[in-house]
Write an enzyme that holds these catalytic residues in place. Structure first.
Site, short mmCIF file in Angstrom:
data_model
loop_
_atom_site.label_atom_id
_atom_site.label_comp_id
_atom_site.label_asym_id
_atom_site.label_seq_id
_atom_site.Cartn_x
_atom_site.Cartn_y
_atom_site.Cartn_z
CE LYS A 1 -3.68 -2.46 -0.57
NZ LYS A 1 -4.31 -2.73 0.50
C1 LIG Z 1 -5.71 -4.58 0.53
C2 LIG Z 1 -6.96 -4.06 0.57
C3 LIG Z 1 -7.20 -4.46 1.63
C4 LIG Z 1 -7.00 -5.49 2.60
O1 LIG Z 1 -6.29 -4.69 3.55
P1 LIG Z 1 -5.56 -5.43 4.92
O2 LIG Z 1 -5.17 -4.06 5.68
O3 LIG Z 1 -4.56 -6.39 4.35
O4 LIG Z 1 -6.56 -5.99 5.87
C5 LIG Z 1 -9.13 -4.11 2.05
N1 LIG Z 1 -9.76 -3.47 0.18
C6 LIG Z 1 -8.94 -2.77 -0.36
C7 LIG Z 1 -9.12 -2.40 -1.56
C8 LIG Z 1 -7.04 -3.13 -0.31
O5 LIG Z 1 -6.80 -3.20 -1.18
#
Ligand SMILES: *Cc1c(COP(=O)(O)O)cnc(C)c1O
Length: 379
Positions: free
Chosen positions: A183
Site C-alpha cells: 500500500k
Molecule cells: C489491501 C486491501 C484490503 C485489505 O487490507 P488489509 O490491511 O490487508 O486487511 C481491503 N480492501 C482493499 C481494496 C485492499 O486493496
C-alpha cells in the site's frame, strides 16, 4: 524466469530502523506512544477528528460495522470489484454483503445502482475507492441519508484521494485504511480507522482490544488497576512496532504522490496509442491517490496470456480484481453466478495492473511498455 521489474518495491530504510530502535529501547512493544503519535499524524493529514491504529484494513472495516451496531440479519451494500476483504469484513461482522454493479468508466461502486438493492434489512453502504480514485461520495451520502444508512469507506487505495474537495471520512461514518505490504504507506501489515465521531472511535478502540479498555501502556505508567471486559471484542490493536515503521513515512506522503504522478504520466505517454488496450477514465475535479496503474485488455480472452507474457519477459503484473462474487466461496455459499454483475465482470476479466511504486526507475516504465507491446503481439 527472473523478475527484472517487480510489481512493487517498498522504500523502508534507515529512518524506519531508527524509529524501531527507539521502540526497542522502551518498555512497550504493543500499543503505546508510537501508535498514539501515528494516530495524531494521520488524523491531522486527513483532517479527521479521530484515528484508531489497527492491525489491518479488514479489521477496521469489521470493527466499523460492529461499532455501528451492524450484525446478524443486516445487509451491507458493496462492490464486487474489490479485494475479497471488502466483503469478508461484512461477513465477519455477521452481516450479509449485497453486491451492486460498478460504473463502467471508473470501476467504482455505482451510486445510482444502490437504491434498487436496498431492502428493509439494509443498514450500510461500503464503497471502495478503486485504484485510488474516489467514488462519488456526495451521491452515495445522499442515497444513504434518504434511506437512513451508514456509510463505511474502504480507503485501502485512497489515502491521498480527493474529489470535489471531499477526502476520506468527510462524508462517511468511518474511513478504513490499509498499511499492507504494497500500500502507499506500509508497515507490512497494518490498518487504521478514521472518524469524526468521538464515540464511534472510542467504541472501535474498545472492540479492537477484547472489549477491555485498560491497556499495557497505562499499567506501565500508572501501575496495576483492576480491569473489566465490558463488550465482546477482537484483537486488532496496532503495535508500537508497526507505528514506528509508519511514522517516518507520514511527512513523505505528498512527495511520494508527486513521484507517482510523474511515473503515471510517463506510463500514459508510453502506452498512448498501443493497440489492444484501453484505460480507466480519470474523474474530473479529483486528486487520484495513484495506488495502482491499470490497463484493460480489449480482448478478455487474451488477458491472462498477456499477464503470463509479461512474466516471461521479466515483468511482474497483477490482476486487481477478479470479481468477489465469482470466487468459489461466494458462488457456493451465496449462489452468485456469471452475469450477475456484468460491468464488474467485464472489467475483472480485462484488467491488468502494471509495476508501479514511487522509487520505480523511469526507464522501467519504457521497459514495461516494450514488454507489454511484445506480450500483446504474441498473446
Ligand atoms: C489491501 C486491501 C484490503 C485489505 O487490507 P488489509 O490491511 O490487508 O486487511 C481491503 N480492501 C482493499 C481494496 C485492499 O486493496
Amino acid at each position: 524466469m527472473t523478475i527484472r521489474i517487480p510489481f512493487y518495491q517498498h522504500d523502508l530504510g534507515e529512518a524506519e530502523l531508527a524509529a524501531l530502535r527507539d521502540v526497542f529501547a522502551g518498555p512497550i512493544l504493543t500499543t503505546g506512544n508510537a501508535v498514539h503519535a501515528f494516530e495524531g499524524e494521520l488524523a491531522n493529514y486527513l483532517g479527521r477528528g479521530h484515528v484508531v491504529g489497527l492491525s489491518s484494513c479488514t479489521g477496521a472495516l469489521h470493527l466499523a460495522l460492529a461499532a455501528l451496531g451492524i450484525g446478524a440479519g443486516d445487509e451491507v451494500i458493496t462492490t464486487p470489484l474489490s479485494y475479497v476483504a471488502s466483503a469478508t469484513a461484512i461477513l465477519q461482522a455477521g452481516a450479509t454483503p449485497v453486491f451492486v454493479d460498478v460504473e463502467r468508466a471508473t470501476g467504482n461502486l455505482s451510486a445510482s445502482a444502490i437504491e434498487a438493492a436496498i431492502t428493509e434489512r439494509t443498514r450500510a453502504v461500503l464503497p471502495v475507492h478503486l485504484y485510488g480514485q474516489m467514488c462519488d461520495m456526495k451521491a452515495i451520502r445522499e442515497v444513504a441519508d434518504k434511506h437512513g444508512l451508514f456509510v463505511v469507506e474502504d480507503c485501502a487505495h485512497a489515502l491521498e484521494g480527493r474529489r470535489e474537495g471531499v477526502g476520506p471520512g468527510k462524508l462517511s461514518d468511518a474511513a478504513c485504511f490499509s498499511f499492507y505490504a504494497t500500500k502507499n504507506i506500509t508497515c507490512g501489515e497494518g490498518g487504521a480507522l478514521a472518524a469524526d465521531d468521538p464515540e464511534l472511535a472510542r467504541r472501535v478502540r474498545l472492540l479492537s482490544h477484547h472489549g477491555v479498555a485498560a491497556m499495557a501502556a497505562e499499567r506501565q505508567r500508572d501501575g496495576y488497576k483492576p480491569w473489566d471486559m465490558t463488550d465482546m471484542g477482537w484483537k486488532y490493536n496496532m503495535s508500537n512496532i508497526q507505528a514506528a515503521i509508519l511514522l517516518p513515512q507520514m511527512p513523505l506522503i505528498a512527495e511520494r504522490l508527486a513521484r507517482r504522478d510523474v511515473l503515471w504520466a510517463e506510463y500514459d505517454r508510453a502506452l498512448s496509442g498501443m493497440r489492444g488496450l484501453s484505460r480507466i477514465a480519470a474523474v474530473k475535479n479529483a486528486r487520484h491517490a495513484r495506488h495502482l496503474y491499470t490497463v484493460l485488455s480489449d480482448d478478455p480472452a487474451r488477458r491472462d496470456a498477456i499477464v503470463a507474457g509479461l512474466f516471461q519477459r521479466g515483468v511482474m503484473a497483477m490482476v486487481n480484481y477478479s470479481p468477489i462474487h465469482l470466487t468459489s466461496y461466494f458462488r457456493n455459499r451465496h449462489g452468485y453466478r456469471n452475469g450477475d454483475f456484468p460491468i464488474a465482470e467485464d472489467i475483472g476479466t480485462r484488467t491488468i495492473s502494471l509495476p508501479f511504486y514511487p522509487s520505480m526507475p523511469r526507464e522501467h516504465v519504457a521497459a514495461v511498455a516494450d514488454a507489454l507491446r511484445d506480450a500483446l503481439d504474441q498473446a
